[in-house]
Write a protein that holds these residues in place. Structure first.
Motif, PDB file in Angstrom:
ATOM      1  N   PRO A 864      39.558  16.697  40.765  1.00  0.00           N
ATOM      2  CA  PRO A 864      40.558  15.745  41.294  1.00  0.00           C
ATOM      3  C   PRO A 864      41.744  15.529  40.361  1.00  0.00           C
ATOM      4  CG  PRO A 864      38.317  14.896  41.548  1.00  0.00           C
ATOM      5  CD  PRO A 864      38.210  16.114  40.682  1.00  0.00           C
ATOM      6  N   THR A 865      41.552  15.737  39.062  1.00  0.00           N
ATOM      7  CA  THR A 865      42.637  15.497  38.106  1.00  0.00           C
ATOM      8  C   THR A 865      43.814  16.441  38.328  1.00  0.00           C
ATOM      9  OG1 THR A 865      40.946  14.878  36.506  1.00  0.00           O
ATOM     10  CG2 THR A 865      43.147  15.207  35.646  1.00  0.00           C
ATOM     11  N   ILE A 866      43.569  17.576  38.977  1.00  0.00           N
ATOM     12  CA  ILE A 866      44.655  18.521  39.238  1.00  0.00           C
ATOM     13  C   ILE A 866      45.775  17.847  40.022  1.00  0.00           C
ATOM     14  CG2 ILE A 866      45.248  20.548  40.643  1.00  0.00           C
ATOM     15  CD1 ILE A 866      42.714  21.848  39.759  1.00  0.00           C
ATOM     16  N   GLY A 867      45.409  16.920  40.908  1.00  0.00           N
ATOM     17  CA  GLY A 867      46.412  16.225  41.705  1.00  0.00           C
ATOM     18  C   GLY A 867      46.567  16.848  43.069  1.00  0.00           C
ATOM     19  N   LEU A 868      45.501  16.729  43.867  1.00  0.00           N
ATOM     20  CA  LEU A 868      45.523  17.370  45.185  1.00  0.00           C
ATOM     21  C   LEU A 868      46.577  16.777  46.097  1.00  0.00           C
ATOM     22  CD1 LEU A 868      41.724  17.855  45.865  1.00  0.00           C
ATOM     23  CD2 LEU A 868      43.378  19.492  45.018  1.00  0.00           C
ATOM     24  N   GLY A 869      46.933  15.516  45.868  1.00  0.00           N
ATOM     25  CA  GLY A 869      47.927  14.892  46.736  1.00  0.00           C
ATOM     26  C   GLY A 869      49.260  15.605  46.695  1.00  0.00           C
ATOM     27  N   THR A 870      49.515  16.380  45.651  1.00  0.00           N
ATOM     28  CA  THR A 870      50.783  17.096  45.526  1.00  0.00           C
ATOM     29  C   THR A 870      50.699  18.516  46.065  1.00  0.00           C
ATOM     30  OG1 THR A 870      50.176  17.842  43.307  1.00  0.00           O
ATOM     31  CG2 THR A 870      51.375  15.751  43.491  1.00  0.00           C
ATOM     32  N   GLN A 871      49.545  18.911  46.627  1.00  0.00           N
ATOM     33  CA  GLN A 871      49.361  20.268  47.149  1.00  0.00           C
ATOM     34  C   GLN A 871      49.797  21.300  46.104  1.00  0.00           C
ATOM     35  OE1 GLN A 871      48.046  21.548  50.117  1.00  0.00           O
ATOM     36  NE2 GLN A 871      47.243  19.482  50.299  1.00  0.00           N
ATOM     37  N   PRO A 872      49.012  21.529  45.068  1.00  0.00           N
ATOM     38  CA  PRO A 872      49.407  22.429  43.978  1.00  0.00           C
ATOM     39  C   PRO A 872      49.816  23.802  44.480  1.00  0.00           C
ATOM     40  CG  PRO A 872      47.034  21.968  43.951  1.00  0.00           C
ATOM     41  CD  PRO A 872      47.639  21.010  44.911  1.00  0.00           C
ATOM     42  N   LYS A 873      51.067  24.167  44.225  1.00  0.00           N
ATOM     43  CA  LYS A 873      51.596  25.435  44.711  1.00  0.00           C
ATOM     44  C   LYS A 873      50.976  26.596  43.947  1.00  0.00           C
ATOM     45  CE  LYS A 873      56.081  23.564  46.141  1.00  0.00           C
ATOM     46  NZ  LYS A 873      57.553  23.652  45.958  1.00  0.00           N
ATOM     47  N   GLY A 874      50.595  27.627  44.680  1.00  0.00           N
ATOM     48  CA  GLY A 874      50.078  28.837  44.066  1.00  0.00           C
ATOM     49  C   GLY A 874      48.599  28.819  43.793  1.00  0.00           C
ATOM     50  N   LEU A 875      47.898  27.746  44.188  1.00  0.00           N
ATOM     51  CA  LEU A 875      46.481  27.666  43.862  1.00  0.00           C
ATOM     52  C   LEU A 875      45.695  28.787  44.533  1.00  0.00           C
ATOM     53  CD1 LEU A 875      44.360  24.635  43.202  1.00  0.00           C
ATOM     54  CD2 LEU A 875      43.459  26.262  44.851  1.00  0.00           C
ATOM     55  N   GLU A 876      46.047  29.118  45.772  1.00  0.00           N
ATOM     56  CA  GLU A 876      45.319  30.194  46.453  1.00  0.00           C
ATOM     57  C   GLU A 876      45.462  31.513  45.713  1.00  0.00           C
ATOM     58  OE1 GLU A 876      47.484  28.159  47.903  1.00  0.00           O
ATOM     59  OE2 GLU A 876      46.680  27.310  49.762  1.00  0.00           O
ATOM     60  N   LYS A 877      46.676  31.824  45.243  1.00  0.00           N
ATOM     61  CA  LYS A 877      46.882  33.064  44.485  1.00  0.00           C
ATOM     62  C   LYS A 877      46.127  33.015  43.162  1.00  0.00           C
ATOM     63  CE  LYS A 877      51.364  34.389  46.420  1.00  0.00           C
ATOM     64  NZ  LYS A 877      50.833  35.656  46.996  1.00  0.00           N
ATOM     65  N   PHE A 878      46.022  31.821  42.584  1.00  0.00           N
ATOM     66  CA  PHE A 878      45.274  31.639  41.344  1.00  0.00           C
ATOM     67  C   PHE A 878      43.791  31.981  41.571  1.00  0.00           C
ATOM     68  CE2 PHE A 878      43.297  29.156  37.923  1.00  0.00           C
ATOM     69  CZ  PHE A 878      44.175  29.356  36.874  1.00  0.00           C
ATOM     70  N   VAL A 879      43.238  31.506  42.684  1.00  0.00           N
ATOM     71  CA  VAL A 879      41.845  31.794  43.014  1.00  0.00           C
ATOM     72  C   VAL A 879      41.662  33.290  43.283  1.00  0.00           C
ATOM     73  CG1 VAL A 879      39.985  31.369  44.662  1.00  0.00           C
ATOM     74  CG2 VAL A 879      41.431  29.471  43.890  1.00  0.00           C
ATOM     75  N   ASP A 880      42.638  33.880  43.989  1.00  0.00           N
ATOM     76  CA  ASP A 880      42.560  35.325  44.242  1.00  0.00           C
ATOM     77  C   ASP A 880      42.519  36.103  42.927  1.00  0.00           C
ATOM     78  OD1 ASP A 880      42.616  34.934  46.965  1.00  0.00           O
ATOM     79  OD2 ASP A 880      44.782  35.255  47.146  1.00  0.00           O
ATOM     80  N   LEU A 881      43.360  35.704  41.982  1.00  0.00           N
ATOM     81  CA  LEU A 881      43.388  36.378  40.684  1.00  0.00           C
ATOM     82  C   LEU A 881      42.048  36.239  39.973  1.00  0.00           C
ATOM     83  CD1 LEU A 881      44.882  37.836  38.381  1.00  0.00           C
ATOM     84  CD2 LEU A 881      45.703  35.590  37.610  1.00  0.00           C
ATOM     85  N   ALA A 882      41.479  35.041  39.999  1.00  0.00           N
ATOM     86  CA  ALA A 882      40.190  34.821  39.350  1.00  0.00           C
ATOM     87  C   ALA A 882      39.125  35.768  39.903  1.00  0.00           C
ATOM     88  CB  ALA A 882      39.758  33.367  39.519  1.00  0.00           C
ATOM     89  N   PHE A 883      39.099  35.949  41.216  1.00  0.00           N
ATOM     90  CA  PHE A 883      38.070  36.807  41.805  1.00  0.00           C
ATOM     91  C   PHE A 883      38.359  38.293  41.593  1.00  0.00           C
ATOM     92  CE2 PHE A 883      36.674  32.940  43.967  1.00  0.00           C
ATOM     93  CZ  PHE A 883      35.308  33.057  43.768  1.00  0.00           C
ATOM     94  N   ARG A 884      39.615  38.659  41.404  1.00  0.00           N
ATOM     95  CA  ARG A 884      39.894  40.038  40.990  1.00  0.00           C
ATOM     96  C   ARG A 884      39.357  40.298  39.591  1.00  0.00           C
ATOM     97  NH1 ARG A 884      45.965  40.854  41.076  1.00  0.00           N
ATOM     98  NH2 ARG A 884      45.369  42.882  40.195  1.00  0.00           N
ATOM     99  N   CYS A 885      39.431  39.254  38.726  1.00  0.00           N
ATOM    100  CA  CYS A 885      38.950  39.403  37.348  1.00  0.00           C
ATOM    101  C   CYS A 885      37.427  39.534  37.282  1.00  0.00           C
ATOM    102  CB  CYS A 885      39.401  38.214  36.495  1.00  0.00           C
ATOM    103  SG  CYS A 885      41.178  38.138  36.188  1.00  0.00           S
ATOM    104  N   VAL A 886      36.710  38.935  38.234  1.00  0.00           N
ATOM    105  CA  VAL A 886      35.241  38.955  38.170  1.00  0.00           C
ATOM    106  C   VAL A 886      34.658  39.973  39.143  1.00  0.00           C
ATOM    107  CG1 VAL A 886      35.061  36.580  37.336  1.00  0.00           C
ATOM    108  CG2 VAL A 886      35.067  37.012  39.796  1.00  0.00           C
ATOM    109  N   GLU A 887      35.436  40.998  39.473  1.00  0.00           N
ATOM    110  CA  GLU A 887      34.887  42.095  40.276  1.00  0.00           C
ATOM    111  C   GLU A 887      33.685  42.704  39.549  1.00  0.00           C
ATOM    112  OE1 GLU A 887      35.413  43.338  43.182  1.00  0.00           O
ATOM    113  OE2 GLU A 887      37.302  42.416  43.844  1.00  0.00           O
ATOM    114  N   GLU A 888      32.718  43.178  40.317  1.00  0.00           N
ATOM    115  CA  GLU A 888      31.498  43.724  39.728  1.00  0.00           C
ATOM    116  C   GLU A 888      31.782  44.930  38.850  1.00  0.00           C
ATOM    117  OE1 GLU A 888      27.212  45.539  41.237  1.00  0.00           O
ATOM    118  OE2 GLU A 888      28.422  44.293  42.571  1.00  0.00           O
ATOM    119  N   SER A 889      32.691  45.783  39.283  1.00  0.00           N
ATOM    120  CA  SER A 889      33.045  46.975  38.522  1.00  0.00           C
ATOM    121  C   SER A 889      34.241  46.686  37.634  1.00  0.00           C
ATOM    122  CB  SER A 889      33.373  48.130  39.474  1.00  0.00           C
ATOM    123  OG  SER A 889      33.978  49.199  38.777  1.00  0.00           O
ATOM    124  N   GLY A 890      34.131  47.034  36.362  1.00  0.00           N
ATOM    125  CA  GLY A 890      35.249  46.817  35.451  1.00  0.00           C
ATOM    126  C   GLY A 890      36.494  47.560  35.860  1.00  0.00           C
ATOM    127  N   ALA A 891      36.343  48.740  36.463  1.00  0.00           N
ATOM    128  CA  ALA A 891      37.498  49.527  36.866  1.00  0.00           C
ATOM    129  C   ALA A 891      38.322  48.823  37.929  1.00  0.00           C
ATOM    130  CB  ALA A 891      37.027  50.893  37.381  1.00  0.00           C
TER     131      ALA A 891
END
Length: 956
Positions: A864-891
């Motif tokens: 909640p500290t992120i400040g959801l009331g302000t609709q943080p811009k780019g959060l979806e892309k941030f989550v997408d990046l995180a899951f690209r980083c934790v792909e099962e294969s390093g390649a």
């Protein structure tokens, strides 16, 4: 022939010693030039190695001078053009040296890496050189309280990183520069938060172009100049503003109607101008504490309704503003109200203060009005009331106190009381401290330019300031026993003035390092006073009681002889030792070779770099005795963290630099060869987003690493709420970017490249600006040229962050760090542990995601500290990046270079500059500490091995 050879060898040896014995020859020459130009430089400025010998006020990195801090040193003289030689200089602080005169040399524009230029309270004169606009890295520019004249250089507008601009209390003239097609201007400083230009001779209008809605200004201080014309309506666009001082000018015309858009302003000063039109409507400025519009020529106006609606108001000053009508009783019930001054107006009718007046109300000054009666109430207001020269006081025989001429008190005889002890009599110039110890204090004056209160009789506010000062000095490990405040006064500029005394700890006087450290905390605005005190500056007095000082004449007359004598004598000694030791060296060579197999430090002279000894780049070899002294004998008070490796102690070097000393405990120490390899590796790592290694100790059975001290602790502590630092979305983006840049540096630019192997929130530290720094290289592995693709090694890391591919194959790659970084990104947005109650963060976030919905339907998982009331811009892309980083294969994972670019894109999408500072200072942090008193938790700066069995890995 033999004697000739000896002479030639002697000359060559002298030249070699002079050239090679001076780390940073260019800086050494410049320091000698600076020393010859100034009087009263520190007496330990002798010898040919200012970096290795720790000259007072000089800090070096990689044998180059990066900081010169000499505040309150009684320096006299002028700065010469030789200052251009300090090409690596980042901080120059010569504040509080009244003997420094003359102009600022134009060559200062050559110091391209300068981030802090602080010359407060000196006697510099002449124009500010236009070359100052070349200092692109400048963050702090404080030239206040000097005698600079001429115009404000338009080139200052080029300083895109500038946070603090203070040119107040000089003799600057001319107009305020704004940009045009041929010249830069101050309107370009959209990231600057402080415009302090008060008490100069500036003229002309305040340009409308100066202000815009994309500026980050919080302080606009233009008081006591010769500015004319209207207040520009564009001022109302800068909605970040908190303090506005335009008083004591020649401003005219009506106050802009949009001024009440400034809903964050707490202090508003428009007095002593020629403003006309109606009294401005300040409705909606709900945090406004202090209003002063006195001595203007507004239209005849009834008492405005907003007087009674501002619930935060402490001070209302509207003297000579053509107010008329009866004062509403509701005005006095504002809960914070302390002072009401409405004298010299046309207020009339009956004065009724009511029975629900503010409990803090101390002064009501209504003299020279038309008030005809005063309603007394039993148990009513009985503090200072002035009704002199009103009809109510003109009846024969009236003897009420409020009808007797009096002058309101603008000072208080306050002095910090003793701390539960009896003051002791002191000899000579010593003074008894609040802890009843005789000492020679460092003294000076604090000036608060816009305090939000007016009741100087409330002594608790000074107690809070005293505690805040003491905490700041303690946090920076300065040798301060106590502080004392006295003689609170409001001066003619409406500044709150306080005398400050700072008392030394453990001795009766300060050394130069202590004075320089205290001065820098105050000059660099490192000290943040309680919010109600507002912006401040300090003016230090000369300190004449340094420990172990020597006279200037002795120092000056002997320095040249010492240098020459040391060079010649040292050369002769080196020759004699070489001749005498040559035979013994040859005989022992075989034995030393065998000894080095067991102890790689056996022949290690840290001042040299040959053979098999570690090849160090800037790291210093400390003795055990030195680190024992710097950490106060490894005292419990200096213990700031512990872990499986040992303990971390806070220390302070003679230069004033704070360090964290990581001391291995018996049984956990590495072998000598491994320790040597680690410090050799770390000494090559130099990046603003990587914690720097200052030095090490490998003596007397000890293994210690000395790191730079990072004041705001680990990212883990901030995410958990322990540090009290609020991390909203913007700060988290900047922290993610900083950590990514540090990791990218290790992978791509370090020589050799380094795999960190333990990226986690406990190993990301936050500095005073909330910049992220990658820490703890206890598990790191260098990548050789032949092993660039991977390193086969025992699995080590931390549960929850460990790359599954690395565990299964035991092949460590750079993509293993990328996996850990992806987990860190998810931790940043959820503030949850990677493994919590048996649940793995990667799986939990993935299962909760729904890309078809807003914020991927992660509302329930986001912190909640992120400040959801302000609709943080780019959060979806941030989550997408995180899951690209934790792909099962390093390649399939991105490189850290690609991660950095993606985070920069996300920041730009959110309207942020990826290259701006994370935060101004700790002053911008929200919330208070919750038991947070050191930056290293039980895991901070310590690495843990984990050869995880399959059962534990599956739990991820």
């Amino acid at each position: 022939m033999g004697s000739r050879i000896l002479v030639v060898l002697l000359v060559v040896s002298v030249q070699i010693l002079v050239l090679t014995g001076q780390p940073g020859n260019q800086d050494y020459a410049a320091l000698i030039a600076l020393k010859n130009q100034l009087q009263n430089t520190p007496p330990n400025w002798v010898g040919s190695d200012p970096c290795g010998k720790s000259w007072d006020g000089i800090v070096c990195t990689n044998s180059r001078v990066t900081s010169i801090t000499l505040s309150s040193m009684n320096l006299t003289g002028q700065l010469s053009g030789d200052i251009l030689s300090f090409l690596e200089l980042q901080t120059l602080d010569l504040s509080y040296n009244k003997g420094l005169t003359g102009p600022l040399p134009p060559s200062i524009g050559n110091l391209k890496k300068l981030s802090n230029l602080i010359l407060v309270g000196c006697s510099f004169s002449g124009p500010i050189p236009d070359t100052i606009g070349s200092l692109q890295q400048l963050v702090f520019l404080s030239l206040n309280s000097n005698s600079f004249n001429g115009p404000i250089p338009p080139s200052i507008g080029n300083l895109s990183n500038l946070y603090w601009l203070d040119l107040a209390d000089n003799k600057l003239s001319g107009t305020i520069p704004v940009s045009n097609e041929n010249s830069p201007g101050l309107d370009m400083l959209i990231h600057t938060k402080h415009f302090h230009f008060g008490k100069n001779q500036l003229s002309g209008q305040i340009p409308s172009q100066l202000f815009s809605s994309n500026m980050a200004l919080i302080h606009v201080l233009f008081e006591s100049n010769n500015l004319i014309g209207n207040i520009p309506p564009t001022l109302g666009l800068v909605q970040t503003l908190e303090v506005v001082r335009l008083d004591r000018n020649l401003l005219s015309g009506p106050v802009p109607s949009n001024l009440n858009n400034l809903t964050h302003v707490s202090e508003l000063h428009l007095s002593n101008n020629r403003l006309t039109g109606p009294v401005p409507n300040l409705t909606g400025m709900n945090v406004l504490n202090y209003v002063d519009m006195s001595n203007n020529t507004f239209e005849l106006t009834n008492v405005p309704p907003w007087f009674s609606t501002l619930q935060s108001l402490t001070t209302l000053m509207m003297e000579r503003t053509k107010l008329q009508g009866q004062i509403p009783v509701a005005l006095f019930s504002s809960p914070q109200l302390q002072t009401v001054i409405l004298s010299n107006n046309q207020l009339n009718g009956t004065l009724d203060i009511g029975s629900s007046y503010s409990s803090q109300l101390q002064l009501i000054d209504l003299q020279k009005n038309l008030i005809s009666a005063f309603t007394r109430r039993v148990g009513g207001y009985n503090n200072e009331l002035i009704l002199v020269d009103n009809p109510v006081c003109q009846e024969t025989g009236v003897t009420e106190n409020y009808c007797i001429s009096q002058q309101s008190n603008s000072s208080v005889e306050y002095s910090t009381p003793p701390n539960h002890c009896l003051p002791v009599p002191c000899s000579s110039n010593q003074i008894s401290s609040p802890n009843c110890r005789c000492a020679y204090p460092y003294t000076g004056t604090l000036f608060f330019r816009a305090p939000s209160f007016s009741n100087l009789g409330n002594l608790s506010i000074f107690t809070s300031l005293q505690k805040s000062l003491m905490l700041s000095f303690q946090t920076h490990q300065l040798p301060v026993d106590s502080v004392s405040l006295s003689n609170a006064t409001k001066n003619s500029d409406d500044y709150l003035v306080l005398n400050l005394k700072v008392f030394p700890s453990g001795q009766d006087s300060f050394n130069r390092a202590g004075i320089s450290g205290i001065g820098f905390v105050l000059s660099n605005q490192t000290f943040k006073p309680p919010r109600n005190f507002g912006p401040f500056f300090f003016n230090g007095d000369p300190y004449g009681y340094f420990e172990g000082g020597v006279s200037t004449s002795t120092k000056k007359s002997s320095s040249t002889g010492i240098i020459i004598g040391a060079a010649v004598g040292g050369s002769v000694l080196v020759l004699l030792l070489l001749l005498a030791g040559f035979y013994a060296f040859c005989q022992k060579r075989r034995a030393e070779r065998a000894t080095k197999e067991n102890n790689p430090f056996a022949s290690w002279d840290s001042t040299k770099g040959s053979g098999d000894v570690p090849q160090l780049k800037g790291a210093r070899c400390f003795s055990f005795e030195e680190l024992k002294k710097f950490t106060n004998n490894f005292s419990e008070a200096n213990d700031i963290g512990s872990g499986g490796y040992g303990k971390v102690y806070r220390g302070i070097l003679p230069s004033g630099q704070l360090v964290a000393v990581k001391r291995a405990q018996q049984g956990s120490m590495q072998g000598g060869l491994e320790f040597k390899t680690e410090i050799e590796l770390l000494s090559r790592v130099h990046h603003k987003n990587v914690v720097g290694l200052v030095g090490f100790c490998f003596k007397q059975g000890e293994q210690m690493l000395v790191y730079e001290y990072i004041p705001n602790g680990t990212l883990k502590e901030s995410l958990s709420g322990k540090s009290g630092i609020r991390l909203e979305w913007i700060r988290r983006l900047r922290i993610a970017l900083g950590a990514a840049r540090g990791l990218q540096y290790l992978h791509d630019l370090a020589n050799p490249p380094i795999i960190h192997r333990d990226i986690k929130s406990n190993n990301i530290l936050l500095d005073e600006h909330l910049n992220a720094k990658v820490a703890d290289f206890g598990l790191s592995k260098p990548m050789s040229d032949t092993g660039r693709s991977h390193v086969t090694t025992q699995v080590k890391g931390t549960m929850g962050y460990l790359d599954p591919e690395y565990y299964m194959t035991q092949q460590l790659t750079e993509k293993s760090d990328v996996y850990s970084f992806g987990v860190l990104l998810l931790e940043l947005i959820t503030a949850r542990n990677p493994i919590e109650k048996g649940k793995y963060i990667v799986r939990e976030v993935r299962q909760s995601m729904d890309k078809a919905k807003n914020l991927y339907n992660l509302h329930g998982m986001l912190d909640p500290t992120i400040g959801l009331g302000t609709q943080p811009k780019g959060l979806e892309k941030f989550v997408d990046l995180a899951f690209r980083c934790v792909e099962e294969s390093g390649a399939a994972r991105p490189t850290m270079s690609e991660v950095v670019k993606e985070i920069e894109n996300i920041m730009q999408l959110a309207g942020l500059n990826p290259n701006a500072e994370s935060a101004s200072t700790s002053a911008s942090y929200e919330g208070e500490s919750k038991g947070f008193d050191h930056p290293y938790s039980n895991e901070g700066l310590f690495a843990y091995s984990a050869a995880f069995p399959p059962s534990k890995l599956e739990a991820q």
